[in-house]
Design an enzyme around this catalytic site. Structure first.
Site, PDB file in Angstrom:
ATOM      1  N   SER A  69       0.720  -0.781   0.008  1.00 47.04           N
ATOM      2  CA  SER A  69       0.167   0.224  -0.022  1.00 47.04           C
ATOM      3  C   SER A  69       1.171   0.851   0.173  1.00 47.04           C
ATOM      4  CB  SER A  69      -0.452  -0.056   1.105  1.00 47.04           C
ATOM      5  OG  SER A  69      -1.456  -1.142   1.653  1.00 47.04           O
ATOM      6  N   HIS A 108      -1.769  -2.560  -6.813  1.00 42.14           N
ATOM      7  CA  HIS A 108      -2.257  -2.369  -5.565  1.00 42.14           C
ATOM      8  C   HIS A 108      -3.833  -2.448  -5.756  1.00 42.14           C
ATOM      9  CE1 HIS A 108      -2.774   0.895  -2.158  1.00 42.14           C
ATOM     10  NE2 HIS A 108      -3.254  -0.222  -1.899  1.00 42.14           N
ATOM     11  N   GLU A 151      -3.572   0.197  -8.469  1.00 45.76           N
ATOM     12  CA  GLU A 151      -2.327   1.467  -8.987  1.00 45.76           C
ATOM     13  C   GLU A 151      -1.402   0.488  -9.115  1.00 45.76           C
ATOM     14  OE1 GLU A 151      -2.294   3.652  -5.231  1.00 45.76           O
ATOM     15  OE2 GLU A 151      -1.972   5.352  -6.111  1.00 45.76           O
ATOM     16  N   ASN A 203      -3.101   6.298  -1.190  1.00 47.03           N
ATOM     17  CA  ASN A 203      -2.459   6.601   1.024  1.00 47.03           C
ATOM     18  C   ASN A 203      -1.988   7.606   0.817  1.00 47.03           C
ATOM     19  OD1 ASN A 203      -3.865   4.552   1.892  1.00 47.03           O
ATOM     20  ND2 ASN A 203      -2.219   2.938   0.874  1.00 47.03           N
TER      21      ASN A 203
HETATM   22  P1  NAD Z   1      -2.827  -9.772   6.150  1.00 44.33           P
HETATM   23  O1  NAD Z   1      -2.869  -9.431   7.724  1.00 44.33           O
HETATM   24  O2  NAD Z   1      -5.110 -10.328   6.704  1.00 44.33           O
HETATM   25  O3  NAD Z   1      -2.638 -10.337   5.279  1.00 44.33           O
HETATM   26  C1  NAD Z   1      -1.596 -10.818   5.496  1.00 44.33           C
HETATM   27  C2  NAD Z   1      -1.759 -12.347   5.366  1.00 44.33           C
HETATM   28  O4  NAD Z   1       0.518 -12.758   5.274  1.00 44.33           O
HETATM   29  C3  NAD Z   1      -1.785 -13.830   6.487  1.00 44.33           C
HETATM   30  O5  NAD Z   1      -2.812 -14.178   6.039  1.00 44.33           O
HETATM   31  C4  NAD Z   1       0.090 -14.135   7.009  1.00 44.33           C
HETATM   32  O6  NAD Z   1      -0.529 -15.640   7.713  1.00 44.33           O
HETATM   33  C5  NAD Z   1       0.859 -13.481   5.374  1.00 44.33           C
HETATM   34  N1  NAD Z   1       2.320 -13.646   5.352  1.00 44.33           N
HETATM   35  C6  NAD Z   1       2.924 -13.092   6.185  1.00 44.33           C
HETATM   36  N2  NAD Z   1       3.951 -13.203   6.771  1.00 44.33           N
HETATM   37  C7  NAD Z   1       4.225 -14.465   5.418  1.00 44.33           C
HETATM   38  C8  NAD Z   1       5.529 -15.477   5.032  1.00 44.33           C
HETATM   39  N3  NAD Z   1       7.143 -14.607   5.651  1.00 44.33           N
HETATM   40  N4  NAD Z   1       5.053 -15.974   3.838  1.00 44.33           N
HETATM   41  C9  NAD Z   1       4.078 -16.351   3.345  1.00 44.33           C
HETATM   42  N5  NAD Z   1       2.850 -15.457   4.021  1.00 44.33           N
HETATM   43  C10 NAD Z   1       3.213 -14.550   5.194  1.00 44.33           C
HETATM   44  O7  NAD Z   1      -3.177  -8.724   5.582  1.00 44.33           O
HETATM   45  P2  NAD Z   1      -3.631  -7.875   4.135  1.00 44.33           P
HETATM   46  O8  NAD Z   1      -4.737  -6.810   4.818  1.00 44.33           O
HETATM   47  O9  NAD Z   1      -4.452  -8.983   3.147  1.00 44.33           O
HETATM   48  O10 NAD Z   1      -2.885  -6.873   3.525  1.00 44.33           O
HETATM   49  C11 NAD Z   1      -1.846  -7.790   2.427  1.00 44.33           C
HETATM   50  C12 NAD Z   1      -1.166  -6.571   1.692  1.00 44.33           C
HETATM   51  O11 NAD Z   1      -2.479  -5.815   1.028  1.00 44.33           O
HETATM   52  C13 NAD Z   1       0.015  -5.419   2.585  1.00 44.33           C
HETATM   53  O12 NAD Z   1       0.727  -5.154   2.483  1.00 44.33           O
HETATM   54  C14 NAD Z   1      -1.402  -4.046   3.441  1.00 44.33           C
HETATM   55  O13 NAD Z   1      -0.966  -3.025   2.919  1.00 44.33           O
HETATM   56  C15 NAD Z   1      -1.788  -4.680   1.406  1.00 44.33           C
HETATM   57  N6  NAD Z   1      -3.157  -3.815   1.008  1.00 44.33           N
HETATM   58  C16 NAD Z   1      -4.308  -3.717   2.002  1.00 44.33           C
HETATM   59  C17 NAD Z   1      -5.274  -3.137   1.874  1.00 44.33           C
HETATM   60  C18 NAD Z   1      -6.328  -3.255   3.112  1.00 44.33           C
HETATM   61  O14 NAD Z   1      -7.319  -2.759   2.624  1.00 44.33           O
HETATM   62  N7  NAD Z   1      -5.844  -4.528   3.696  1.00 44.33           N
HETATM   63  C19 NAD Z   1      -5.443  -2.890   1.080  1.00 44.33           C
HETATM   64  C20 NAD Z   1      -4.728  -2.449   0.067  1.00 44.33           C
HETATM   65  C21 NAD Z   1      -3.266  -3.159   0.257  1.00 44.33           C
END
Ligand code: NAD
Length: 289
Positions: A120, A142, A154, A192
């Site tokens: 993000s 993104h 994005e 963001n």
């Molecule tokens: P989340 O916490 O729901 O999921 C993250 C996942 O990554 C978990 O299942 C965890 O077990 C896994 N993980 C962590 N370390 C790991 C590793 N070393 N190897 C394999 N798996 C691993 O988080 P999310 O909300 O899905 O966010 C994920 C990414 O997407 C982030 O970079 C976040 O900034 C980005 N993002 C989030 C949103 C949102 O609204 N939540 C929107 C756009 C982008």
């Protein structure tokens, strides 16, 4: 750039699960990887339930949903990504974790594999810096939450991203039914950079007693025509993700005015991460309770 058939998604959380789902529905073969078997099980369960709901609503035919589910595989072994034409990383928003992941994955995949990150806010150039010669195949892709619903991707080039990689990623996003819009590689990109300081300010306003959360959210909904209030949105995104993004903005833009609000940090420390943990600004009791 050869054509994309096999998509690997690393991280089976809120975002990775959604990205994997829309890729499978769009006809790609999809491997979902996560280090936590529980996360994979929840992700698979979520795919079944969401597609079943989509069948009920008439958004997809049962045969197409079944075919999409048949194109999805789940693995806790990162080596399962090795035949991918594109890897889309969606692990936690932490530069160290993401760079560790990219340095592991870059030597595992083929020489034409695109390495995309759903970060993000973290610099694409910084993530690419650990991938050696593969840096020209690293790009930001993104997506927004909830992925099956939100139209935007994005697309962020790193300093070394090749134009054919950008073109392939835009075409892929369009095949997934999304609109791809480019942004430059500055902390937070566009979305963001503008959104998160507003969410952070809402936590300050709550902390300072300007309004209680529901009133604050209602004022922003009714007064600014927002579909949901900033604190509600923070719960949806995840308070840990919001706090991480503010830290990245503060470091990347070299200004303490972007540091996360102390109240936001305190809620994260207490494990109140938002909808995903059952409690954030608001409570989300399990169904039936
Ligand atoms: P989340 O916490 O729901 O999921 C993250 C996942 O990554 C978990 O299942 C965890 O077990 C896994 N993980 C962590 N370390 C790991 C590793 N070393 N190897 C394999 N798996 C691993 O988080 P999310 O909300 O899905 O966010 C994920 C990414 O997407 C982030 O970079 C976040 O900034 C980005 N993002 C989030 C949103 C949102 O609204 N939540 C929107 C756009 C982008």
């Amino acid at each position: 750039m050869s054509s994309i058939n096999n998509v690997a998604v690393i991280g089976a959380g809120q975002m990775g699960g959604g990205i994997a789902q829309i890729a499978a529905v769009a006809g790609f073969t999809v491997t979902v990887c996560d280090s936590m078997p529980d996360a994979l099980a929840r992700c698979k369960d979520g795919h079944g339930k969401r597609l079943a709901r989509d069948i009920e609503k008439g958004k997809i035919r049962k045969a197409d949903a079944d075919a999409a589910l048949g194109r999805l595989t789940y693995s806790s072994d990162i080596a399962a990504v090795k035949n991918a034409d594109i890897v889309i990383e969606a692990v936690v928003e932490d530069a160290g974790v993401k760079k560790g992941m990219f340095s592991t994955v870059a030597p595992m995949v083929g020489p034409n594999c695109i390495l995309a990150t759903n970060t993000s806010s973290i610099s694409i150039t910084e993530i690419a810096s650990v991938t050696g010669a593969a840096a020209d195949r690293v790009i930001g892709m993104h997506f927004f939450y909830p992925v099956p619903v939100m139209k935007l991707v994005e697309v962020i080039n790193g300093l070394q991203t090749r134009p054919d990689v950008t073109k392939a990623v835009i075409a892929l996003a369009e095949k997934m039914g999304k609109t791809a819009i480019p942004a430059n590689d500055r902390a937070g990109f566009v979305s963001n950079r503008v959104l998160m300081p507003m969410i952070n300010e809402a936590f300050y306003a709550w902390m300072e007693g300007v309004a209680e959360p529901k009133h604050l959210d209602d004022i922003m909904k009714l007064g600014c025509n927002f579909p949901m209030g900033p604190l509600q949105l923070a719960d949806l995104i995840g308070l840990d993700t919001c706090a991480h993004i503010m830290e990245v903005l503060a470091d990347g833009l070299n200004s303490d005015r972007y540091r996360p609000c102390p109240l936001l940090k305190q809620l994260v420390t207490a494990g109140r991460l938002g909808q995903k943990s059952g409690r954030g600004v608001y409570d989300y009791p399990p169904a039936g309770k």
